[in-house]
Design an enzyme around this catalytic site. Structure first.
Site, PDB file in Angstrom:
ATOM      1  N   ARG A   1      -3.028 -46.176  15.057  1.00 50.01           N
ATOM      2  CA  ARG A   1      -2.747 -46.573  16.445  1.00 50.01           C
ATOM      3  C   ARG A   1      -2.092 -47.943  16.458  1.00 50.01           C
ATOM      4  O   ARG A   1      -1.111 -48.166  17.172  1.00 50.01           O
ATOM      5  CB  ARG A   1      -4.042 -46.583  17.258  1.00 50.01           C
ATOM      6  CG  ARG A   1      -4.631 -45.198  17.435  1.00 50.01           C
ATOM      7  CD  ARG A   1      -5.887 -45.234  18.298  1.00 50.01           C
ATOM      8  NE  ARG A   1      -6.494 -43.918  18.342  1.00 50.01           N
ATOM      9  CZ  ARG A   1      -7.725 -43.637  17.890  1.00 50.01           C
ATOM     10  NH1 ARG A   1      -8.493 -44.598  17.387  1.00 50.01           N
ATOM     11  NH2 ARG A   1      -8.187 -42.403  17.947  1.00 50.01           N
TER      12      ARG A   1
ATOM     13  N   ASP B   1      -0.017 -35.955  17.844  1.00 48.42           N
ATOM     14  CA  ASP B   1      -1.284 -35.921  17.084  1.00 48.42           C
ATOM     15  C   ASP B   1      -2.057 -34.649  17.442  1.00 48.42           C
ATOM     16  O   ASP B   1      -3.148 -34.714  18.020  1.00 48.42           O
ATOM     17  CB  ASP B   1      -2.108 -37.188  17.391  1.00 48.42           C
ATOM     18  CG  ASP B   1      -3.383 -37.254  16.568  1.00 48.42           C
ATOM     19  OD1 ASP B   1      -3.476 -36.573  15.535  1.00 48.42           O
ATOM     20  OD2 ASP B   1      -4.304 -38.009  16.973  1.00 48.42           O
TER      21      ASP B   1
ATOM     22  N   PHE C   1      -0.959 -35.047  22.869  1.00 43.07           N
ATOM     23  CA  PHE C   1      -2.291 -34.776  22.305  1.00 43.07           C
ATOM     24  C   PHE C   1      -3.068 -36.099  22.266  1.00 43.07           C
ATOM     25  O   PHE C   1      -3.546 -36.545  21.237  1.00 43.07           O
ATOM     26  CB  PHE C   1      -2.201 -34.162  20.898  1.00 43.07           C
ATOM     27  CG  PHE C   1      -1.329 -32.943  20.811  1.00 43.07           C
ATOM     28  CD1 PHE C   1      -1.858 -31.675  21.030  1.00 43.07           C
ATOM     29  CD2 PHE C   1       0.027 -33.057  20.528  1.00 43.07           C
ATOM     30  CE1 PHE C   1      -1.046 -30.544  20.959  1.00 43.07           C
ATOM     31  CE2 PHE C   1       0.846 -31.933  20.461  1.00 43.07           C
ATOM     32  CZ  PHE C   1       0.311 -30.673  20.670  1.00 43.07           C
TER      33      PHE C   1
ATOM     34  N   CYS D   1      -3.686 -33.330  10.908  1.00 43.27           N
ATOM     35  CA  CYS D   1      -5.022 -33.612  10.374  1.00 43.27           C
ATOM     36  C   CYS D   1      -5.549 -32.429   9.577  1.00 43.27           C
ATOM     37  O   CYS D   1      -6.735 -32.350   9.283  1.00 43.27           O
ATOM     38  CB  CYS D   1      -5.979 -33.978  11.497  1.00 43.27           C
ATOM     39  SG  CYS D   1      -6.145 -32.691  12.727  1.00 43.27           S
TER      40      CYS D   1
ATOM     41  N   SER E   1      -4.302 -31.229  27.004  1.00 41.98           N
ATOM     42  CA  SER E   1      -4.647 -30.028  27.760  1.00 41.98           C
ATOM     43  C   SER E   1      -6.080 -30.071  28.284  1.00 41.98           C
ATOM     44  O   SER E   1      -6.469 -29.225  29.081  1.00 41.98           O
ATOM     45  CB  SER E   1      -4.449 -28.792  26.880  1.00 41.98           C
ATOM     46  OG  SER E   1      -5.216 -28.915  25.706  1.00 41.98           O
TER      47      SER E   1
ATOM     48  N   ASN F   1      -0.266 -28.384  28.598  1.00 46.13           N
ATOM     49  CA  ASN F   1      -0.033 -27.957  27.225  1.00 46.13           C
ATOM     50  C   ASN F   1       1.148 -28.788  26.716  1.00 46.13           C
ATOM     51  O   ASN F   1       2.219 -28.800  27.326  1.00 46.13           O
ATOM     52  CB  ASN F   1       0.307 -26.467  27.249  1.00 46.13           C
ATOM     53  CG  ASN F   1       0.615 -25.935  25.870  1.00 46.13           C
ATOM     54  OD1 ASN F   1       1.240 -26.600  25.042  1.00 46.13           O
ATOM     55  ND2 ASN F   1       0.182 -24.720  25.619  1.00 46.13           N
TER      56      ASN F   1
END
Ligand code: SAH
Length: 419
Positions: free
Chosen positions: A230, A323, A252, A363, A275, A302
């Site tokens: 970040r 992300d 995200f 991830c 979302s 979305n």
């Protein structure tokens, strides 16, 4: 008490000797004794040389998880020693009395299936946020815990007793609601495990305040692994040092970790997309908490659809952060994950202005670094853009990567300039 023994088939010791802690069901030649589910067993290679002690689980394909390379019981002393070692590693880089961090990262800390995230801050005060001052007496430390293997599930008492000795906290929230528990034959559960657990704890990260919902937030409540990424991303919130602020998209966004870091670093405007309605509400609350509401707008959508809408509307951004959740949860889903990541990155590349920056993450351990790089190449080619690589990053240091256990290196975060 005589311990049961797992005898491996020939050559199946190779990966384990390299540092990998898992014994799969099909690697075992025989079991001597009658180990109960969760029991401690000794693992022997085909020539009966010991490889260490492991937690046994007959219900899992991962039949045993090694917790020690020498034969020893997994008692309170073992947990004290392991947690103290995990804490010593964090002390190299963080101040565990003042900073929130992942205290124990499962197998990477020699504690198979145990995740302990520590949150330092103050309970969110109803209506006001004064409680976040460091001098405030309500300040404290709480844990969010995941027990993801039968071995640690059946040893909660020893673990709690060990924590009292080496890492005392005000309360522990249990977040054993991760779906991997079902692979261990364990039910999903979340609730208070010990002490007092406030609804939200306001933590400090890189000088910003965020409310963490220990019992209701995603995973353990906060994605600590992205802390350093970040701040790395926020360096690009300005067009150049001292220059004008960029328009930023945080796709995200969850509770707004990247969005707020960029807004605080001087972004002209930040649009955050998720979302989850809870996440969008959390972004708005966190922006207000930091006096950044005028520059942060959160949209519930979305992200794939929202990126397309931005493209159609000819909207452009100087910095885009992607992300997404893990698209590849296992080997079988890697190909479909590839398409998902590529589509997402392609759409992002189409709305980044010339000279702008893409921060793109994955991830998923299964979606490795090479595939990720290849996916980005293809997305750039299809979008007709060029990427100039700035940084290839991973998870923060409280999520250590250990040799021989590739699963510990899961997060990828590529920062690139787009032209
Ligand atoms: N960037 C966040 C962590 C993101 S976790 C941080 O720094 O803390 C992934 C997020 O993606 C979750 O918040 C989840 O709610 C959200 N998500 C999952 N699928 C999505 C979709 N299709 N569109 C938008 N958000 C989605």
């Amino acid at each position: 008490m005589e311990r049961a023994r797992l005898i491996l088939k020939p050559k199946e010791d190779f990966r384990l000797r390299g540092g990998h802690p898992w014994v799969y069901d099909n690697e075992i030649a025989s079991v001597e004794g009658d180990p109960a589910p969760g029991a401690e067993v000794e693992v022997l290679d085909a020539r009966r040389r010991s490889l260490g002690s492991a937690f046994f689980n007959p219900a899992s394909k991962i039949r045993a998880r090694i917790y020690s390379r020498v034969a020893k019981p997994a008692d309170q002393a073992f947990f004290e020693e392991s947690i103290a070692r995990a804490l010593a590693w964090r002390r190299r880089f963080f101040d565990p009395e003042r900073q929130s961090l992942r205290l124990v990262f499962g197998e990477a800390d020699g504690l198979p299936g145990l995740i302990l995230d520590s949150f330092v801050g103050s309970p969110e005060a109803a209506g006001s946020d004064a409680a976040a001052s460091p001098s405030e007496p309500s300040r404290g430390r709480w844990l969010s815990a995941q027990f993801l293997s039968l071995g640690v599930e059946t040893r909660k008492d020893e673990i709690l007793a060990a924590l009292t000795r080496v890492f005392p906290v005000r309360g522990i929230a249990e977040r054993s609601d991760a779906s991997v528990r079902t692979l261990e034959g364990l039910p999903l559960f979340s609730g208070k495990l010990d002490g007092e657990v406030p609804e939200r704890v306001v933590i400090d990260e890189n000088g910003l305040r965020f409310a963490v919902d220990l019992l209701g937030g995603q995973k353990t409540g906060w994605y600590l692994d992205q802390r350093a990424n970040r701040s790395a991303a926020s360096r690009f919130a300005l067009e150049r040092a001292g220059g004008p602020g960029r328009r930023v998209l945080d796709a995200f966004c969850n509770a707004g970790g990247f969005a707020l870091a960029c807004a605080a670093a001087g972004a002209a405007e930040v649009v955050a997309v998720d979302s989850s309605p809870e996440a969008v509400a959390a972004v708005a609350a966190n922006a207000a908490r930091n006096g950044l509401s005028d520059r942060v707008r959160a949209i519930e959508a979305n992200a794939f659809d929202q990126l397309r809408l931005f493209e159609r509307g000819h909207e452009r951004f100087g910095l885009v952060v992607l992300d997404p959740p893990a698209f590849a949860k296992n080997r079988a889903s890697v190909d479909s994950a590839y398409r998902g990541y590529k589509d997402l990155n392609l759409r992002a590349l189409r709305i980044i202005e010339d000279g702008g920056v893409l921060v793109t993450c994955s991830c998923s351990f299964w979606f490795g670094r090479e595939r990720f790089a290849q996916m980005l190449e293809e997305a750039a080619r299809d979008a007709g853009r060029r990427l100039r690589m700035i940084e290839e990053r991973g998870q923060d240091l409280d999520h250590p990567v250990v040799s021989g256990y590739g699963e510990s290196r899961y997060l990828k975060c590529v920062i690139a300039e787009v032209s």
